[in-house]
Every structure is written in C-alpha cells, then in structure tokens.
Design an enzyme around this catalytic site. Structure first.
Site, PDB file in Angstrom:
ATOM      1  N   MET A  30       0.843  -1.205   0.000  1.00  0.00           N
ATOM      2  CA  MET A  30       0.000   0.000   0.000  1.00  0.00           C
ATOM      3  C   MET A  30       0.877   1.254   0.000  1.00  0.00           C
ATOM      4  SD  MET A  30      -3.457  -0.912   1.984  1.00  0.00           S
ATOM      5  CE  MET A  30      -2.860  -0.733   3.652  1.00  0.00           C
ATOM      6  N   HIS A  34       9.011   1.272   3.209  1.00  0.00           N
ATOM      7  CA  HIS A  34      10.104   1.283   4.183  1.00  0.00           C
ATOM      8  C   HIS A  34      10.962   0.042   3.944  1.00  0.00           C
ATOM      9  CE1 HIS A  34       7.680  -1.709   6.182  1.00  0.00           C
ATOM     10  NE2 HIS A  34       6.669  -0.861   6.265  1.00  0.00           N
ATOM     11  N   HIS A  37       9.227  -3.381   3.317  1.00  0.00           N
ATOM     12  CA  HIS A  37       8.762  -3.608   1.945  1.00  0.00           C
ATOM     13  C   HIS A  37       9.948  -3.932   1.030  1.00  0.00           C
ATOM     14  CE1 HIS A  37       5.534  -0.600   3.273  1.00  0.00           C
ATOM     15  NE2 HIS A  37       4.822  -1.661   2.932  1.00  0.00           N
ATOM     16  N   GLY A 147       4.947 -10.244   4.295  1.00  0.00           N
ATOM     17  CA  GLY A 147       5.659 -10.143   5.563  1.00  0.00           C
ATOM     18  C   GLY A 147       4.965 -10.937   6.660  1.00  0.00           C
ATOM     19  N   GLN A 153      -2.826 -12.085   8.000  1.00  0.00           N
ATOM     20  CA  GLN A 153      -2.992 -11.833   6.565  1.00  0.00           C
ATOM     21  C   GLN A 153      -2.281 -12.911   5.745  1.00  0.00           C
ATOM     22  OE1 GLN A 153      -2.667  -7.823   4.623  1.00  0.00           O
ATOM     23  NE2 GLN A 153      -0.636  -8.542   4.117  1.00  0.00           N
ATOM     24  N   SER A 185       6.659  -0.085   9.840  1.00  0.00           N
ATOM     25  CA  SER A 185       5.285  -0.019   9.350  1.00  0.00           C
ATOM     26  C   SER A 185       5.071   1.350   8.722  1.00  0.00           C
ATOM     27  CB  SER A 185       4.313  -0.199  10.521  1.00  0.00           C
ATOM     28  OG  SER A 185       3.020   0.219  10.149  1.00  0.00           O
ATOM     29  N   SER A 186       4.273   1.405   7.664  1.00  0.00           N
ATOM     30  CA  SER A 186       3.956   2.705   7.060  1.00  0.00           C
ATOM     31  C   SER A 186       3.260   3.587   8.074  1.00  0.00           C
ATOM     32  CB  SER A 186       3.049   2.504   5.847  1.00  0.00           C
ATOM     33  OG  SER A 186       3.659   1.629   4.930  1.00  0.00           O
TER      34      SER A 186
END
Ligand code: AMP
Length: 281
Positions: A30, A34, A37, A147, A153, A185-186
C-alpha cells in the site's frame, strides 16, 4: 523501471514475459515504502527473473474511513526507492480500475475472520482477500512475497491461494525492525516524536512475554503480565494480546514444545493503530 497504471498495459507486459518463460515475483503493497517492503522486493529479485511491486491503498480493506483518509501516501518517494533498488515493474492502479460499483464478490474466511485483526477490524480481511485475488489474476505471479509482520494476513492469503488454485508460491519474509525493535510499518510515519518513542512498548511486551513462556510460566500468567503492563506502564491502549498456534492461529492455553507458537499484539498509540507478533522459537 516500468511504471504501469493501466490494466491492459499490465496484462500485455505480463503476457510478453510469460512468453519468454520468465518467472514473476510479486510484492503487493500500500506504499509509503520502508525497509520491510524493500526486503520483500529484494527476496523477489533474488528468486525471480522479473519483480513486480504494486502500490495501491485498497479502500475495501479499511473498516474506518478516517484511517483510509489518513493512510500515508508518498508515491514519488516510493518510485525513487523502487528505482534505486532496481525493481523491474511498478503497478499503480486506480480504485476505479480495480473495482466496479456493482461488484458483488464477498469472501468469507470463516474462523480466520473472527479472531484478532478480523475481530477488531470487521470486513478488513474480505477486502484483503478480494484485492489479492484481483491482483493475482492480473499479475499471475510465480511467487508472491508477504511479511510475517501481518501473520494473520499471511495465513489468509495462503488459504486463498490454495482454495482458488492460484499457481503461485507464497513466500513469507521475516519482520524487519527498527534498531530499538519496533516493527517497521507505514503507519509509524503517522506517530509524533513522543509517540514514536513509546511505540516500542509493543515489542518490549512481546519480548517479555516470550521470556516468561520460555521460562515455563503459564499462558494465562503471560497474558496477565501483558494486560497489567499496558494498564500501568505504557501509553499504548492494548487491543489484544493472543498466544496462538502458528499453523492455524488457534489459541493455546499451554505451550507444546513440538508446535510453533506466535505471540500477537495490537494497540493504539493516540489515533495510530499498530500491530506486531513474534514467534516463540
Ligand atoms: P502494506 O503496505 O502495509 O500493505 O504491506 C505490504 C507488505 O509488506 C505486506 O506483506 C506486509 O506484511 C509487508 N510488511 C510490512 N511491514 C513489514 C516489515 N516491517 N517487515 C517485513 N514485511 C513487512
């Protein structure tokens, strides 16, 4: 680096690569990228002929409209990072390309939707399942990278891939952390400096609970410890702390050394919701 926003362009790009028998590694994100990702993409680059990363803030997985509105978006920065990493392809679709107003599909992941993230974010996993199914159909990846930070998820996507016979290997990638242990985390970008220094409490609590379980304390004691810790010693408002069997995410009351166990946690720091997990091994 190819930057593709149109579905028909993506399809023809993928078809060309398939004709040349190239393996395709896929990393859906999304954005607000960082090191976590980037680590997924590095794994994809090592194991595949071409690597595709998608950036799409998926509206159907947000149960809270304010959360969707505030989610960090920094596409230009993301593209620079992906370019310097040497990523082959970025897919940047728009919501109206991926969803029609009269879409009817509604996944139900059963038990997996009723616990932890599913319990506290109703509808979240229906949206995750839907977007991943759409993206897998478009990208037709050989391997897809996810991840373990989002453990639930990952379990759900493994189930989705199996049930829908996607010919794709799901590759889990270990959580990348900041120096103090905070999982990248974003959403960390939304924390004030003060909140950022308190955010590490999630990891501290997980580590302390893990030590207790390893030293033979009961699951109930570890849970009581975590509840008390957030009540008395942290600014984080605890949402849940669960000790689960990693293979099926069922709660465990007792540690069985023959089974892999994960400690999963979520909490709010101000308005920002953070999650994390660690494995007991
Ligand atoms: P997101 O952009 O948050 O949807 O995440 C895209 C992918 O990156 C998901 O598979 C996440 O599990 C993964 N991811 C997010 N944070 C991390 C991290 N700190 N370490 C490794 N993977 C991560």
């Amino acid at each position: 680096m190819e930057v593709i926003s149109e579905i028909k362009v993506l399809r023809s790009y993928i078809a060309q690569n398939k004709l040349q028998k190239k393996s395709i590694g896929f990393t859906p994100t999304m954005g607000a990228l960082h090191e976590g990702h980037l680590e997924l993409i590095r794994n994809s680059q090592k194991e595949n002929d071409i690597s595709v990363c998608s950036i799409f803030v998926n509206p159907t997985q947000f149960n809270n409209p304010t959360d969707l509105k505030n989610y960090p978006r920094e596409t230009d920065k993301d593209l620079k990072k992906l370019k310097s990493l040497g990523c082959d392809t970025v897919f940047l679709p728009s919501a109206s390309d991926l969803y029609e107003k009269d879409d009817v599909l509604n996944f139900d992941f059963g038990y997996l939707e009723t616990i932890m993230e599913g319990k506290f974010r109703p509808g979240h996993f229906k949206g995750v399942g839907l977007i991943i199914a759409k993206l897998f159909n478009l990208v037709t990846p050989t391997r897809a990278y996810f991840g373990t930070k989002d453990l639930q998820q990952l379990a759900l996507i493994q189930k989705l891939t199996k049930e829908l016979f996607f010919d794709c290997e799901i590759v889990p990638v270990k959580t990348v952390r900041e120096d103090d242990g905070l999982a990248m985390s974003s959403r960390n970008k939304l924390l004030s400096a003060n909140e950022r220094s308190n955010a590490v409490d999630l990891f501290k609590a997980l580590t302390a609970a893990k030590e207790k379980l390893i030293s033979g304390e009961a699951v109930k004691q570890a849970k009581d410890f975590v509840t008390d810790y957030f009540k008395n010693e942290s600014k984080i408002e605890l949402e849940y702390f669960e000790v689960v069997r990693t293979s099926d995410l069922k709660n465990v009351d007792q540690i069985d050394p023959n089974e892999e166990v994960s400690l999963c946690i979520a909490g709010y720091l101000g308005k920002v919701r953070l999650i994390d997990n660690i494995s007991l091994i």
